[in-house]
Design a protein around this motif. Structure first.
Motif, PDB file in Angstrom:
ATOM      1  N   UNK A 293       0.906  -1.611   0.013  1.00 14.93           N
ATOM      2  CA  UNK A 293       0.100  -0.150  -0.230  1.00 14.93           C
ATOM      3  C   UNK A 293       0.457   1.432  -0.107  1.00 14.93           C
ATOM      4  N   UNK A 294       0.983   1.651  -1.135  1.00 13.85           N
ATOM      5  CA  UNK A 294       1.716   3.801  -1.017  1.00 13.85           C
ATOM      6  C   UNK A 294       1.500   4.228  -0.214  1.00 13.85           C
ATOM      7  N   UNK A 295       0.053   3.774   0.478  1.00 14.64           N
ATOM      8  CA  UNK A 295      -0.253   4.887   2.318  1.00 14.64           C
ATOM      9  C   UNK A 295       0.029   5.499   2.901  1.00 14.64           C
ATOM     10  N   UNK A 296       0.394   3.584   3.406  1.00 19.25           N
ATOM     11  CA  UNK A 296       1.113   3.489   4.535  1.00 19.25           C
ATOM     12  C   UNK A 296       2.122   3.060   4.261  1.00 19.25           C
ATOM     13  N   UNK A 297       2.751   2.496   3.424  1.00 18.80           N
ATOM     14  CA  UNK A 297       4.165   1.997   3.015  1.00 18.80           C
ATOM     15  C   UNK A 297       4.370   0.453   3.543  1.00 18.80           C
ATOM     16  N   UNK A 298       2.837  -0.050   3.442  1.00 19.19           N
ATOM     17  CA  UNK A 298       2.878  -1.691   3.991  1.00 19.19           C
ATOM     18  C   UNK A 298       3.060  -1.428   5.507  1.00 19.19           C
ATOM     19  N   UNK A 299       2.751  -1.182   5.950  1.00 19.90           N
ATOM     20  CA  UNK A 299       2.453  -1.377   7.495  1.00 19.90           C
ATOM     21  C   UNK A 299       1.040  -1.697   7.706  1.00 19.90           C
ATOM     22  N   UNK A 300      -0.044  -1.246   7.444  1.00 21.31           N
ATOM     23  CA  UNK A 300      -1.281  -1.671   7.045  1.00 21.31           C
ATOM     24  C   UNK A 300      -2.117   0.214   8.268  1.00 21.31           C
ATOM     25  N   UNK A 301      -1.214   0.750   8.454  1.00 24.27           N
ATOM     26  CA  UNK A 301      -1.275   1.694   9.823  1.00 24.27           C
ATOM     27  C   UNK A 301      -1.201   2.859   9.708  1.00 24.27           C
ATOM     28  N   UNK A 302      -1.246   3.628   9.626  1.00 26.39           N
ATOM     29  CA  UNK A 302      -0.917   5.915   9.793  1.00 26.39           C
ATOM     30  C   UNK A 302      -0.986   6.143  11.075  1.00 26.39           C
ATOM     31  N   UNK A 303      -0.423   6.870  11.537  1.00 28.39           N
ATOM     32  CA  UNK A 303      -0.386   7.952  13.174  1.00 28.39           C
ATOM     33  C   UNK A 303      -1.499   8.559  13.126  1.00 28.39           C
ATOM     34  N   UNK A 304      -1.980   8.246  14.310  1.00 30.62           N
ATOM     35  CA  UNK A 304      -3.801   9.337  15.631  1.00 30.62           C
ATOM     36  C   UNK A 304      -2.562   9.481  15.797  1.00 30.62           C
TER      37      UNK A 304
ATOM     38  N   UNK B 100      -4.698  10.668  18.489  1.00 33.69           N
ATOM     39  CA  UNK B 100      -5.177  10.104  19.687  1.00 33.69           C
ATOM     40  C   UNK B 100      -4.763   8.946  20.034  1.00 33.69           C
ATOM     41  N   UNK B 101      -5.395   8.382  19.431  1.00 33.87           N
ATOM     42  CA  UNK B 101      -4.874   6.882  19.160  1.00 33.87           C
ATOM     43  C   UNK B 101      -4.029   6.208  19.271  1.00 33.87           C
ATOM     44  N   UNK B 102      -2.844   7.064  18.908  1.00 34.52           N
ATOM     45  CA  UNK B 102      -1.407   6.315  18.759  1.00 34.52           C
ATOM     46  C   UNK B 102      -1.585   5.927  17.011  1.00 34.52           C
ATOM     47  N   UNK B 103      -2.208   4.994  16.846  1.00 35.16           N
ATOM     48  CA  UNK B 103      -2.155   4.554  15.074  1.00 35.16           C
ATOM     49  C   UNK B 103      -3.586   4.157  15.356  1.00 35.16           C
ATOM     50  N   UNK B 104      -4.075   4.166  13.165  1.00 37.47           N
ATOM     51  CA  UNK B 104      -5.312   3.831  13.047  1.00 37.47           C
ATOM     52  C   UNK B 104      -5.197   2.911  12.105  1.00 37.47           C
ATOM     53  N   UNK B 105      -5.664   2.385  11.964  1.00 30.45           N
ATOM     54  CA  UNK B 105      -5.810   1.881  10.428  1.00 30.45           C
ATOM     55  C   UNK B 105      -6.270   2.717   8.944  1.00 30.45           C
ATOM     56  N   UNK B 106      -4.833   1.947   8.031  1.00 26.69           N
ATOM     57  CA  UNK B 106      -5.191   2.770   6.711  1.00 26.69           C
ATOM     58  C   UNK B 106      -5.851   2.689   6.292  1.00 26.69           C
ATOM     59  N   UNK B 107      -6.506   3.737   6.045  1.00 26.23           N
ATOM     60  CA  UNK B 107      -8.092   3.397   5.089  1.00 26.23           C
ATOM     61  C   UNK B 107      -7.785   3.154   3.521  1.00 26.23           C
ATOM     62  N   UNK B 108      -6.521   3.075   3.046  1.00 29.56           N
ATOM     63  CA  UNK B 108      -7.167   2.924   1.410  1.00 29.56           C
ATOM     64  C   UNK B 108      -5.971   0.919   1.572  1.00 29.56           C
ATOM     65  N   UNK B 109      -5.941   0.643   2.319  1.00 25.98           N
ATOM     66  CA  UNK B 109      -5.703  -0.919   2.032  1.00 25.98           C
ATOM     67  C   UNK B 109      -6.563  -1.261   3.157  1.00 25.98           C
ATOM     68  N   UNK B 110      -7.169  -1.010   4.252  1.00 33.40           N
ATOM     69  CA  UNK B 110      -7.856  -1.659   5.220  1.00 33.40           C
ATOM     70  C   UNK B 110      -7.409  -2.005   6.460  1.00 33.40           C
TER      71      UNK B 110
END
Length: 220
Positions: A164-175, A177-187
């Motif tokens: 996934x180009x949005x999260x770089x293959x991590x599956x999550x993005x920094x947030x 409030x919560x620290x991490x949130x699920x990457x919306x592009x790859x769910x």
């Protein structure tokens, strides 16, 4: 990612100064308050954006004595902070007075209601990064222009990476409030949602709008 020399020691020093000042205020303005409920022993994350930042932060409440009115509590709190070298300001909020102290990037706020004995304290040290930013690992591409299969083209979404180009293959993005949130592009699946990890697409199966990403293919 590497530890910043001295950063944690300096943050801990600021935390100790903050706690010592807060304890003195609590004991003098709201004697009898249970200091076991003052939680200020470890820093917490204040900003999850890289580099992650930490600070000492707490809130506390006590009860002023019935013999001391709100105005006297405000004056005493302001004087104690000023005598300790804090820059002090006073302002009015709804039915209460805010006394704020600032020093070395730290803040202490004392909120004194006009008609109730509860005194509210809040304290924050400055936020500090303890380590250098974490560099995202760049995975090897699934396909390159040299390894794309015959009859296929590199995926227009990930350019052959397969992740996934949005999260770089991590599956999550920094947030924040919560620290991490699920990457919306790859769910959270981590792979590229277009090529599903293959890094390439069959020319024969491209939709008309997809062919627009490949002008070299021409029109059908």
């Amino acid at each position: 990612m590497g530890e910043i020399p001295g950063a944690r020691a300096e943050l801990d020093r600021l935390g100790r100064v903050l706690r010592a000042q807060l304890v003195e205020l609590i004991e003098q303005l709201t004697p009898g308050a249970d200091l076991m409920l003052l939680f200020l022993s470890e820093p917490t994350v204040s900003d999850w954006a890289e580099p992650v930042k930490y600070r000492y932060s707490t809130t506390f409440r006590g009860q002023r004595p019935e013999s001391v009115n709100a105005a006297d509590t405000v004056r005493r709190g302001a004087r104690m902070l000023a005598d300790a070298g804090w820059e002090v300001s006073e302002s009015r909020e709804v039915n209460r007075t805010l006394v704020a102290g600032y020093r070395d990037g730290s803040t202490i706020e004392i909120r004194v209601p006009d008609h109730t004995p509860t005194v509210l304290y809040s304290a924050n040290s400055p936020a500090r990064a303890l380590s250098t930013p974490q560099e995202a690992d760049q995975p090897d591409p699934s396909r390159t222009s040299d390894s794309v299969s015959a009859g296929y083209v590199l995926c227009y979404e990930c350019d052959g990476l397969g992740v996934c180009p949005e999260c770089g293959g991590r599956g999550w993005l920094p947030d924040a409030v919560t620290g991490q949130r699920t990457c919306p592009e790859c769910a959270g699946d981590r792979v590229c949602p277009i090529c599903r990890g293959g890094g390439q697409l069959a020319v024969s199966q491209l939709q008309p709008f997809q062919r627009g990403f490949y002008p070299e293919l021409g029109s059908e």
